[in-house]
Scaffold this motif. Sequence first.
Motif, PDB file in Angstrom:
ATOM      1  N   TRP A   1      -2.302  15.146  18.840  1.00 41.29           N
ATOM      2  CA  TRP A   1      -3.212  14.280  18.095  1.00 41.29           C
ATOM      3  C   TRP A   1      -2.651  13.940  16.715  1.00 41.29           C
ATOM      4  O   TRP A   1      -2.927  12.870  16.174  1.00 41.29           O
ATOM      5  CB  TRP A   1      -4.628  14.870  17.992  1.00 41.29           C
ATOM      6  N   CYS A   2      -1.832  14.818  16.139  1.00 37.17           N
ATOM      7  CA  CYS A   2      -1.193  14.521  14.853  1.00 37.17           C
ATOM      8  C   CYS A   2      -0.233  13.342  15.018  1.00 37.17           C
ATOM      9  O   CYS A   2      -0.234  12.401  14.223  1.00 37.17           O
ATOM     10  CB  CYS A   2      -0.418  15.727  14.327  1.00 37.17           C
ATOM     11  N   MET A   3       0.586  13.402  16.046  1.00 39.49           N
ATOM     12  CA  MET A   3       1.549  12.333  16.296  1.00 39.49           C
ATOM     13  C   MET A   3       0.832  10.993  16.513  1.00 39.49           C
ATOM     14  O   MET A   3       1.210   9.977  15.938  1.00 39.49           O
ATOM     15  CB  MET A   3       2.408  12.659  17.516  1.00 39.49           C
ATOM     16  N   LYS A   4      -0.232  11.015  17.316  1.00 36.15           N
ATOM     17  CA  LYS A   4      -0.979   9.781  17.576  1.00 36.15           C
ATOM     18  C   LYS A   4      -1.640   9.246  16.312  1.00 36.15           C
ATOM     19  O   LYS A   4      -1.618   8.036  16.057  1.00 36.15           O
ATOM     20  CB  LYS A   4      -2.022  10.019  18.669  1.00 36.15           C
TER      21      LYS A   4
ATOM     22  N   THR B   1       0.828  -1.213   0.000  1.00 34.34           N
ATOM     23  CA  THR B   1       0.000   0.000   0.000  1.00 34.34           C
ATOM     24  C   THR B   1       0.862   1.263   0.000  1.00 34.34           C
ATOM     25  O   THR B   1       0.475   2.277   0.584  1.00 34.34           O
ATOM     26  CB  THR B   1      -0.933  -0.008   1.229  1.00 34.34           C
ATOM     27  N   GLN B   2       2.006   1.207  -0.666  1.00 31.01           N
ATOM     28  CA  GLN B   2       2.950   2.323  -0.634  1.00 31.01           C
ATOM     29  C   GLN B   2       2.346   3.618  -1.174  1.00 31.01           C
ATOM     30  O   GLN B   2       2.573   4.686  -0.624  1.00 31.01           O
ATOM     31  CB  GLN B   2       4.222   1.973  -1.417  1.00 31.01           C
ATOM     32  N   ALA B   3       1.551   3.550  -2.228  1.00 22.71           N
ATOM     33  CA  ALA B   3       0.967   4.767  -2.811  1.00 22.71           C
ATOM     34  C   ALA B   3       0.048   5.467  -1.811  1.00 22.71           C
ATOM     35  O   ALA B   3       0.097   6.694  -1.657  1.00 22.71           O
ATOM     36  CB  ALA B   3       0.207   4.433  -4.088  1.00 22.71           C
ATOM     37  N   VAL B   4      -0.765   4.700  -1.122  1.00 30.16           N
ATOM     38  CA  VAL B   4      -1.665   5.270  -0.104  1.00 30.16           C
ATOM     39  C   VAL B   4      -0.838   5.838   1.049  1.00 30.16           C
ATOM     40  O   VAL B   4      -1.092   6.944   1.530  1.00 30.16           O
ATOM     41  CB  VAL B   4      -2.643   4.191   0.414  1.00 30.16           C
ATOM     42  N   PHE B   5       0.171   5.093   1.467  1.00 24.98           N
ATOM     43  CA  PHE B   5       1.034   5.533   2.568  1.00 24.98           C
ATOM     44  C   PHE B   5       1.749   6.827   2.205  1.00 24.98           C
ATOM     45  O   PHE B   5       1.860   7.737   3.030  1.00 24.98           O
ATOM     46  CB  PHE B   5       2.037   4.430   2.899  1.00 24.98           C
ATOM     47  N   ASP B   6       2.229   6.933   0.977  1.00 24.24           N
ATOM     48  CA  ASP B   6       2.925   8.145   0.544  1.00 24.24           C
ATOM     49  C   ASP B   6       2.033   9.381   0.658  1.00 24.24           C
ATOM     50  O   ASP B   6       2.485  10.440   1.096  1.00 24.24           O
ATOM     51  CB  ASP B   6       3.417   8.007  -0.902  1.00 24.24           C
ATOM     52  N   VAL B   7       0.772   9.235   0.280  1.00 24.00           N
ATOM     53  CA  VAL B   7      -0.153  10.372   0.348  1.00 24.00           C
ATOM     54  C   VAL B   7      -0.506  10.701   1.797  1.00 24.00           C
ATOM     55  O   VAL B   7      -0.422  11.851   2.226  1.00 24.00           O
ATOM     56  CB  VAL B   7      -1.437  10.090  -0.467  1.00 24.00           C
ATOM     57  N   ARG B   8      -0.888   9.677   2.548  1.00 27.17           N
ATOM     58  CA  ARG B   8      -1.399   9.910   3.898  1.00 27.17           C
ATOM     59  C   ARG B   8      -0.307  10.201   4.930  1.00 27.17           C
ATOM     60  O   ARG B   8      -0.556  10.910   5.904  1.00 27.17           O
ATOM     61  CB  ARG B   8      -2.230   8.716   4.350  1.00 27.17           C
ATOM     62  N   MET B   9       0.895   9.665   4.722  1.00 25.62           N
ATOM     63  CA  MET B   9       1.962   9.863   5.712  1.00 25.62           C
ATOM     64  C   MET B   9       3.040  10.810   5.182  1.00 25.62           C
ATOM     65  O   MET B   9       3.277  11.868   5.759  1.00 25.62           O
ATOM     66  CB  MET B   9       2.604   8.510   6.066  1.00 25.62           C
ATOM     67  N   CYS B  10       3.652  10.442   4.091  1.00 26.63           N
ATOM     68  CA  CYS B  10       4.841  11.169   3.605  1.00 26.63           C
ATOM     69  C   CYS B  10       4.527  12.552   3.052  1.00 26.63           C
ATOM     70  O   CYS B  10       5.355  13.453   3.148  1.00 26.63           O
ATOM     71  CB  CYS B  10       5.544  10.335   2.532  1.00 26.63           C
ATOM     72  N   GLY B  11       3.344  12.723   2.483  1.00 30.84           N
ATOM     73  CA  GLY B  11       3.006  14.002   1.870  1.00 30.84           C
ATOM     74  C   GLY B  11       2.008  14.831   2.647  1.00 30.84           C
ATOM     75  O   GLY B  11       1.578  15.888   2.181  1.00 30.84           O
ATOM     76  N   SER B  12       1.646  14.378   3.832  1.00 30.76           N
ATOM     77  CA  SER B  12       0.627  15.112   4.584  1.00 30.76           C
ATOM     78  C   SER B  12       1.249  16.095   5.575  1.00 30.76           C
ATOM     79  O   SER B  12       2.309  15.840   6.150  1.00 30.76           O
ATOM     80  CB  SER B  12      -0.267  14.135   5.351  1.00 30.76           C
ATOM     81  N   PHE B  13       0.576  17.209   5.774  1.00 28.48           N
ATOM     82  CA  PHE B  13       0.984  18.177   6.792  1.00 28.48           C
ATOM     83  C   PHE B  13       0.941  17.526   8.173  1.00 28.48           C
ATOM     84  O   PHE B  13       1.824  17.726   9.000  1.00 28.48           O
ATOM     85  CB  PHE B  13       0.058  19.398   6.747  1.00 28.48           C
ATOM     86  N   MET B  14      -0.103  16.718   8.378  1.00 29.63           N
ATOM     87  CA  MET B  14      -0.316  16.096   9.681  1.00 29.63           C
ATOM     88  C   MET B  14       0.906  15.292  10.133  1.00 29.63           C
ATOM     89  O   MET B  14       1.310  15.364  11.295  1.00 29.63           O
ATOM     90  CB  MET B  14      -1.549  15.186   9.637  1.00 29.63           C
ATOM     91  N   CYS B  15       1.525  14.558   9.225  1.00 35.97           N
ATOM     92  CA  CYS B  15       2.635  13.676   9.611  1.00 35.97           C
ATOM     93  C   CYS B  15       4.023  14.247   9.321  1.00 35.97           C
ATOM     94  O   CYS B  15       5.026  13.617   9.651  1.00 35.97           O
ATOM     95  CB  CYS B  15       2.477  12.326   8.922  1.00 35.97           C
ATOM     96  N   THR B  16       4.072  15.410   8.705  1.00 33.04           N
ATOM     97  CA  THR B  16       5.389  15.974   8.391  1.00 33.04           C
ATOM     98  C   THR B  16       5.692  17.271   9.138  1.00 33.04           C
ATOM     99  O   THR B  16       6.855  17.549   9.431  1.00 33.04           O
ATOM    100  CB  THR B  16       5.527  16.236   6.873  1.00 33.04           C
ATOM    101  N   GLU B  17       4.659  18.079   9.444  1.00 35.85           N
ATOM    102  CA  GLU B  17       4.920  19.381  10.057  1.00 35.85           C
ATOM    103  C   GLU B  17       4.118  19.666  11.328  1.00 35.85           C
ATOM    104  O   GLU B  17       4.524  20.491  12.132  1.00 35.85           O
ATOM    105  CB  GLU B  17       4.646  20.482   9.029  1.00 35.85           C
TER     106      GLU B  17
END
Length: 96
Positions: A69-72, A48-64
């Motif tokens: 609650w963002c961390m959790k 599920t790398q494509a989904v993970f890339d959008v939701r984790m790697c490219g999201s404000f929530m998980c990057t900045e």
Amino acid sequence: LKRASRGPQVFVLPTLHPRSATMKVFALALLIMSLGGASADEPPSCDTQAVFDVRMCGSFMCTECQLDWCMKACQELQEKHPTCRCAAWPAERTSY
């Protein structure tokens, strides 16, 4: 294929020497075994790398985002995709 010299059309298939056939089977088996498994150096695959890339790697929530609650939420997302990782992460980092 060779055509028999007399009578109706009959084709003769060439035969392999027994040692030649055995060597070819052995070589094929070695090839299949060498291609079969993943190397120990390769990271586990992520279906599920494509989904993970959008939701984790490219999201404000998980990057900045610095909120708790963002961390959790990102930790929960990582649990849903345990073999996935962001390409931008350092090699020693395997999860969020």
